[in-house]
Write a protein that holds these residues in place. Sequence first.
Motif, mmCIF file in Angstrom:
data_model
loop_
_atom_site.group_PDB
_atom_site.id
_atom_site.type_symbol
_atom_site.label_atom_id
_atom_site.label_comp_id
_atom_site.label_asym_id
_atom_site.label_seq_id
_atom_site.Cartn_x
_atom_site.Cartn_y
_atom_site.Cartn_z
ATOM 1 N N ALA A 91 13.576 20.889 12.754
ATOM 2 C CA ALA A 91 13.240 22.087 13.517
ATOM 3 C C ALA A 91 13.334 21.859 15.023
ATOM 4 O O ALA A 91 13.404 22.797 15.801
ATOM 5 N N ASP A 92 13.356 20.596 15.439
ATOM 6 C CA ASP A 92 13.278 20.291 16.872
ATOM 7 C C ASP A 92 14.574 19.620 17.340
ATOM 8 O O ASP A 92 14.892 18.513 16.903
ATOM 9 N N ASP A 93 15.293 20.283 18.224
ATOM 10 C CA ASP A 93 16.591 19.764 18.673
ATOM 11 C C ASP A 93 16.496 18.347 19.247
ATOM 12 O O ASP A 93 17.313 17.486 18.929
ATOM 13 N N SER A 94 15.495 18.099 20.078
ATOM 14 C CA SER A 94 15.455 16.760 20.701
ATOM 15 C C SER A 94 15.126 15.694 19.674
ATOM 16 O O SER A 94 15.717 14.606 19.690
ATOM 17 N N LEU A 95 14.202 15.978 18.766
ATOM 18 C CA LEU A 95 13.889 15.000 17.721
ATOM 19 C C LEU A 95 15.114 14.741 16.851
ATOM 20 O O LEU A 95 15.438 13.597 16.523
ATOM 21 N N LEU A 96 15.795 15.814 16.498
ATOM 22 C CA LEU A 96 16.950 15.682 15.610
ATOM 23 C C LEU A 96 18.080 14.903 16.288
ATOM 24 O O LEU A 96 18.699 14.023 15.695
ATOM 25 N N LYS A 97 18.310 15.207 17.557
ATOM 26 C CA LYS A 97 19.353 14.485 18.297
ATOM 27 C C LYS A 97 19.051 12.991 18.335
ATOM 28 O O LYS A 97 19.931 12.164 18.090
ATOM 29 N N GLU A 98 17.809 12.670 18.649
ATOM 30 C CA GLU A 98 17.439 11.260 18.756
ATOM 31 C C GLU A 98 17.590 10.570 17.394
ATOM 32 O O GLU A 98 18.084 9.437 17.307
ATOM 33 N N HIS A 99 17.182 11.261 16.336
ATOM 34 C CA HIS A 99 17.299 10.735 14.982
ATOM 35 C C HIS A 99 18.775 10.431 14.645
ATOM 36 O O HIS A 99 19.124 9.335 14.198
ATOM 37 N N LEU A 100 19.650 11.399 14.908
ATOM 38 C CA LEU A 100 21.075 11.218 14.610
ATOM 39 C C LEU A 100 21.669 10.101 15.474
ATOM 40 O O LEU A 100 22.468 9.286 15.004
#
Lengths: 565, 565
Positions: free
Chosen positions: B531-540
């Motif tokens: 749900a969170d762009d910054s969390l998802l980006k960092e994860h990827l």
Amino acid sequence: MGNVLEIVPLGGIGEFGMNCMAVRYGDEMLILDAGMGFPEETAYGVDVSIPNFSFLEEYRQDITAIILTHAHEDHLGALPYILKRFNVPVYCSHFTAGLAESKLEEHDLLGDVLLHRVEPRDVVELGCFGIEFIRVSHSLVDCFSLAIRTPVGTIIHTGDYKVDETPVIGEPIDLRSFRRYGQDGVLALLSDSTNATVPGRTPSERAVIPAFEEIFAEATGRIIVAAFASSIHRLQIVLDVAQQFNRRVCVLGRSMQKNVEVADRLGYLDIPDGLLISLPQAKMLSDDEIVFLVTGSQGEARAALSQMATQSYKGLMIDEGDTVVLSARIIPGNERLISRMIGNIYKRGANIIEEKRRLVHVSGHASQEDIRIMTEAVRPKFVVPIHGEYRMLFRHKEFVKNHLGYAEENIILIESGDVLELDGERAAVIDKREIGRTFIDESGFEEIDSDTVRERKQLAYEGAITIVVTINTTTGELLAEPNLVSRGVRGLSSNGIARSLDDDNDNVNLFHAARDVVVAALTGASKQTLADDSLLKEHLRVELKRFIQKKTGARPVITPVIVRV
Amino acid sequence: MGNVLEIVPLGGIGEFGMNCMAVRYGDEMLILDAGMGFPEETAYGVDVSIPNFSFLEEYRQDITAIILTHAHEDHLGALPYILKRFNVPVYCSHFTAGLAESKLEEHDLLGDVLLHRVEPRDVVELGCFGIEFIRVSHSLVDCFSLAIRTPVGTIIHTGDYKVDETPVIGEPIDLRSFRRYGQDGVLALLSDSTNATVPGRTPSERAVIPAFEEIFAEATGRIIVAAFASSIHRLQIVLDVAQQFNRRVCVLGRSMQKNVEVADRLGYLDIPDGLLISLPQAKMLSDDEIVFLVTGSQGEARAALSQMATQSYKGLMIDEGDTVVLSARIIPGNERLISRMIGNIYKRGANIIEEKRRLVHVSGHASQEDIRIMTEAVRPKFVVPIHGEYRMLFRHKEFVKNHLGYAEENIILIESGDVLELDGERAAVIDKREIGRTFIDESGFEEIDSDTVRERKQLAYEGAITIVVTINTTTGELLAEPNLVSRGVRGLSSNGIARSLDDDNDNVNLFHAARDVVVAALTGASKQTLADDSLLKEHLRVELKRFIQKKTGARPVITPVIVRV
């Protein structure tokens, strides 16, 4: 083809480093040396370069051996890479084999390679070639010239050499063998040009002893000597003078420790018991009882000397009262690094002895009068200057022509990739091959192809913008706002947030405006363009490029990505 | 604060180039010189650097003038940039003003700037400061030292100088004025250190005349002289010797033509009628009737000399029989470029005269015995070495201490950013300011901020991967295959097509596998992350980084882009 000999330098002629040469007669080929080079592309993640050995693929069946003249990196450094492609026997001296083994071990190749150790005056017969190994003097030990008997005549390849009658370690250069070949007749002398611009004789390795004795006599604090790890004569001198002045020696830096270990194990260094001590032991001694022998004479940031000058190297820092001796030449291109390091050493309050102020370094290469001695001993029909940039090759030719009476047509200037054909009478360059070079990332011994380096150069020069466009596959309709990502682009930060260039958020506006340009380009695109990813990408790229260049003057690499949902 | 003088070098001390210094007393500040530097970051689209003038913002109201010592780029080149921020009057000599005007014109600033031309021995009163301009000799004309009367005492800033009693153009150095100040008492001498490592005296500009006469007497073909465009004495010598040997002179290269024009217009060059000819005229003459005076002594790829050596420069190529004179020193860092250019000139069959082989260049800077003359004339309380890397500053200090009898505490070593306080009795560095520098892209006179250069360095070092993920906003479901774009990444071509590294399409497989990693990372992500762009980006980013590094050893810049539809 017929009865001709072909000589093809894969590197090292017309450039510094990457010395490697193929010698072919019929279907037999020898490789002389396999050196690495020191490219200018270090900003692009490249550490060293090697010749591109693809050229040798068509001769895969013909290669019978690799012969190494000596153990310097520019003659030996590419050995693991060539052996990975062409696993042929290697012939070299004991010391060269010692360093070659250590290198092969790092590449996990040690068990797979046949390494033949030869002695001076040994003759190795390889098919139609007979190779005699002739002892020469150089800055490291156990170096050879190669006298190669071929069906069209004898070729002598000097390797790197100088005429040193009084080396520190081992016997002087074996001029008698060169003269013996000279009397029998030599077709071509392939001869080291590194110092061909330098008049006079190159001093003996011993010439630096008085300066070291003076420095040791004067120094009241610690002494730190930086030298090339491979300069074995120099290391022996430092050990000897340390012994003489009752100082112990602590060796620091990976390559220095390795070379001292190999040279000691093989009996080239004469190290009295108890002279060498570890760093913890060294730290217990008082300042006037210790010499540090270290790497880093070229100002390399990761080497011992630079680190001792700026931060701590294993708890060791240069300090007031220390005497630092830079016992090495400056390799062209390193001037700025070295000057900065010297500044840092002065800042620590230490004294520095450089080559310019005292004779603490001599070259290992033949100056003009050494070249005279070699050429007059061998009396070849043809002189072929090797090893060096074109400037040195040319000056070598000039010297041989003007001072040794050789005719213009008997001095052959070639460059890497040239195919030099010799039939015993004539010598001529009959072809020019595109050989090129391969970049290496030394951290993982990985090859980096030139396309990758070319792309990195583009990115470095003006940065990159990626533009992501998401469209409906069937309608061609834009499904989300175009997404721009920018890196290293002047005036555009990576996340679209304005940097401090201006106060009025021009850059945020620029990002928005760029998005608008992309939307407009999509709206204006023909059905055909919208349906074809490559057409659409090119269309977006051109429109955005024009906009960015107009607004900022920058020409970044622009990569459109089309996502169809 | 109280009654103290503050001296703050913004550049040029502890580094080569970017000479610029603020001198402040109370609320009055002078800026001495505004030079550019020559950074190593040229791979990143940077041409030159200037001091970061942000430091001066807090003194905006205090700056009363910019004083220029002479017209070299490392003293003058940042003038347009500082004037854009602080439009204050400029004081300089006629010749310096001539070149400054041409520079201001390029920046479209000419109408907005107040440029005061001063004569030697003029005194300009600016608030609490009185500045006398003292004539010194250097490699170009109309150069000044500055004697600055301040409330705490007189400061002398040498600018660049040497002690030349027989310059080619104009009067010798005005030692009498220096001695006059010496008799009255000088608080501090800020003194050029560029050649402080060089023993002896710097030869007069005239010293090169005999070599030029010999070269002209010997040459039977064309003569090509490469020199710094600013070396006006040298240009006059070439013109004089050309006249003497009945050769016409053709001036090539933008900066050479500009400097000859300015120096001629202002009466510094003495050019007989008809001596200068255009390129078309030059092409009509026979080889022994012409001299080309060109730019490019540093091997710059775009300058006249390099182009004449490799390709045609306006239809002109170096050829057999030509004599090329490199009448300039090698600026550290340019060794490789110059050596390559010399090789190219030899290849064209021309003869080259370098500084090492004949006296065709002399320095414009004070050697140790010049420093002695200056220091003994001025007899300052404090000596402050300026202009040069720390190595030179330190050696300057060493010389003054060991050979001129100065006490350690009266020689002040400072660096750019140091705040040196003088109260008439004591001199001490009381603060260190972070000043930094700004990069300039000369093609558009654009500033490039250091963040952009830092990003470019990252891209250059290991390349970049952008990963585009398109997901359904509500369900978090992946709507299209993840899209990977790679540039400059080892083993990954930009379009996912395998390069020639391997035959088995490992790289195509790697691309596919990387996509799988991204899909798996998405599948494994928590609802919160999705749900969170910054969390998802960092994860990827982390997952893909780990995969790429494991598979290839590379650590490219990874930028995830999330598109929500």
